[in-house]
Design an enzyme around this catalytic site. Structure first.
Site, PDB file in Angstrom:
ATOM      1  N   PHE A  57       0.828  -1.206   0.000  1.00  0.00           N
ATOM      2  CA  PHE A  57       0.000   0.000   0.000  1.00  0.00           C
ATOM      3  C   PHE A  57       0.863   1.258   0.000  1.00  0.00           C
ATOM      4  O   PHE A  57       0.517   2.270  -0.617  1.00  0.00           O
ATOM      5  CB  PHE A  57      -0.936   0.011   1.224  1.00  0.00           C
ATOM      6  CG  PHE A  57      -1.778   1.239   1.314  1.00  0.00           C
ATOM      7  CD1 PHE A  57      -2.940   1.359   0.555  1.00  0.00           C
ATOM      8  CD2 PHE A  57      -1.420   2.290   2.140  1.00  0.00           C
ATOM      9  CE1 PHE A  57      -3.704   2.508   0.612  1.00  0.00           C
ATOM     10  CE2 PHE A  57      -2.183   3.441   2.216  1.00  0.00           C
ATOM     11  CZ  PHE A  57      -3.335   3.559   1.453  1.00  0.00           C
ATOM     12  N   GLU A  58       2.009   1.215   0.694  1.00  0.00           N
ATOM     13  CA  GLU A  58       2.877   2.390   0.827  1.00  0.00           C
ATOM     14  C   GLU A  58       3.819   2.576  -0.376  1.00  0.00           C
ATOM     15  O   GLU A  58       4.521   3.596  -0.461  1.00  0.00           O
ATOM     16  CB  GLU A  58       3.713   2.296   2.110  1.00  0.00           C
ATOM     17  CG  GLU A  58       2.962   2.584   3.392  1.00  0.00           C
ATOM     18  CD  GLU A  58       2.135   1.402   3.902  1.00  0.00           C
ATOM     19  OE1 GLU A  58       2.424   0.258   3.488  1.00  0.00           O
ATOM     20  OE2 GLU A  58       1.212   1.635   4.693  1.00  0.00           O
ATOM     21  N   GLY A  85      -8.207 -14.133   4.062  1.00  0.00           N
ATOM     22  CA  GLY A  85      -9.616 -14.461   4.204  1.00  0.00           C
ATOM     23  C   GLY A  85     -10.545 -13.252   4.184  1.00  0.00           C
ATOM     24  O   GLY A  85     -11.757 -13.403   4.288  1.00  0.00           O
ATOM     25  N   HIS A  88      -9.300  -7.284   2.450  1.00  0.00           N
ATOM     26  CA  HIS A  88      -8.144  -6.383   2.548  1.00  0.00           C
ATOM     27  C   HIS A  88      -7.242  -6.491   1.318  1.00  0.00           C
ATOM     28  O   HIS A  88      -6.741  -5.480   0.804  1.00  0.00           O
ATOM     29  CB  HIS A  88      -7.354  -6.722   3.817  1.00  0.00           C
ATOM     30  CG  HIS A  88      -6.389  -5.656   4.224  1.00  0.00           C
ATOM     31  ND1 HIS A  88      -6.779  -4.363   4.521  1.00  0.00           N
ATOM     32  CD2 HIS A  88      -5.039  -5.675   4.383  1.00  0.00           C
ATOM     33  CE1 HIS A  88      -5.713  -3.648   4.843  1.00  0.00           C
ATOM     34  NE2 HIS A  88      -4.649  -4.420   4.760  1.00  0.00           N
ATOM     35  N   MET A 113       6.443  -1.796 -12.775  1.00  0.00           N
ATOM     36  CA  MET A 113       5.672  -2.392 -11.684  1.00  0.00           C
ATOM     37  C   MET A 113       5.951  -3.891 -11.562  1.00  0.00           C
ATOM     38  O   MET A 113       5.658  -4.668 -12.469  1.00  0.00           O
ATOM     39  CB  MET A 113       4.173  -2.167 -11.909  1.00  0.00           C
ATOM     40  CG  MET A 113       3.355  -2.623 -10.714  1.00  0.00           C
ATOM     41  SD  MET A 113       1.652  -2.099 -10.797  1.00  0.00           S
ATOM     42  CE  MET A 113       0.983  -3.390 -11.801  1.00  0.00           C
TER      43      MET A 113
HETATM   44  N1  INI Z   1       0.739  -5.575   2.248  1.00  0.00           N
HETATM   45  C1  INI Z   1       1.359  -6.289   1.299  1.00  0.00           C
HETATM   46  O1  INI Z   1       2.401  -5.848   0.786  1.00  0.00           O
HETATM   47  N2  INI Z   1       0.847  -7.493   0.888  1.00  0.00           N
HETATM   48  C2  INI Z   1      -0.303  -7.996   1.432  1.00  0.00           C
HETATM   49  O2  INI Z   1      -0.689  -9.113   1.032  1.00  0.00           O
HETATM   50  C3  INI Z   1      -0.970  -7.268   2.429  1.00  0.00           C
HETATM   51  N3  INI Z   1      -2.186  -7.782   3.006  1.00  0.00           N
HETATM   52  O3  INI Z   1      -2.792  -8.671   2.400  1.00  0.00           O
HETATM   53  O4  INI Z   1      -2.597  -7.342   4.044  1.00  0.00           O
HETATM   54  C4  INI Z   1      -0.418  -6.036   2.839  1.00  0.00           C
HETATM   55  N4  INI Z   1      -0.999  -5.307   3.783  1.00  0.00           N
HETATM   56  C5  INI Z   1      -0.330  -4.186   4.435  1.00  0.00           C
HETATM   57  C6  INI Z   1      -0.510  -2.876   3.680  1.00  0.00           C
HETATM   58  O5  INI Z   1       0.282  -2.877   2.507  1.00  0.00           O
HETATM   59  C7  INI Z   1      -0.079  -1.681   4.523  1.00  0.00           C
HETATM   60  O6  INI Z   1       1.281  -1.784   4.842  1.00  0.00           O
HETATM   61  C8  INI Z   1      -0.888  -1.577   5.829  1.00  0.00           C
HETATM   62  O7  INI Z   1      -2.282  -1.525   5.537  1.00  0.00           O
HETATM   63  C9  INI Z   1      -0.502  -0.273   6.596  1.00  0.00           C
HETATM   64  O8  INI Z   1      -0.811   0.886   5.827  1.00  0.00           O
END
Ligand code: INI
Length: 164
Positions: A57-58, A85, A88, A113
């Site tokens: 996400f970051e 599950g 998210h 990417m």
């Molecule tokens: N981040 C990932 O890089 N891969 C994932 O599969 C994932 N899941 O599934 O939760 C994930 N979550 C964390 C997200 O990227 C953020 O770091 C978090 O929400 C804090 O902002």
């Protein structure tokens, strides 16, 4: 006819690799694949900078800063989103891919990417060098080509302005 395309030669080019720590079992392999590909295509080790962020996400926000620094010909985003599950997965994958797309259009350098979106860890590992290639390496090669075609396009001679 004039055709502008990018070579796969990375000699003299500078790269940033932005990698998410989440699912690091996978993302460290993507990073290794990307760095290996950049070096094998001629990039100097000193011309490769690695940035780490918490999760996929970051990635776009850090990618944007690396690209905006003006220090790089190409910047790569590496992450692994693996379905759990809950929904998210969908949100993280959607925001990350959309964000990388936005950065790509606004950046002055090549953006590639290498974000895996998989149902299982097994699928992700397969795409991180086990038996279905290494998406980090593929992103690196894409960044090299795109960086070189950007240079070719920048040097394109306008119609009617040929010097010969
Ligand atoms: N981040 C990932 O890089 N891969 C994932 O599969 C994932 N899941 O599934 O939760 C994930 N979550 C964390 C997200 O990227 C953020 O770091 C978090 O929400 C804090 O902002």
């Amino acid at each position: 006819m004039n055709v502008y395309e990018g070579s796969l030669v990375a000699t003299g080019l500078r790269f940033a690799v932005v990698v998410a720590r989440f699912n690091s079992l996978v993302t460290e392999q993507l990073l290794a694949g990307a760095v290996d590909a950049l070096r094998r295509h001629g990039a100097d080790e000193a011309a490769i900078d690695v940035y780490r962020c918490p999760g996929t996400f970051e990635l776009p926000a850090l990618l944007k800063r690396a690209a905006a620094s003006g220090r790089y010909d190409g910047v790569l985003a590496l992450g692994a989103v693996i379905r759990g599950g809950t929904p998210h997965f969908e949100y993280v994958a959607a925001e990350a891919t959309k964000g990388v797309g936005v950065v790509s259009l606004e950046a002055g350098c090549a953006i590639a990417m290498g974000i895996l979106t998989c149902d299982t860890m097994e699928q992700a590992l397969e795409r991180a060098g086990v038996k279905a290639g290494n998406k980090g390496a593929e992103a690196a090669v894409a960044a090299i080509e795109q960086a070189n075609v950007f240079k070719a396009a920048a040097g394109a001679v306008r119609p009617g302005k040929r010097s010969e």
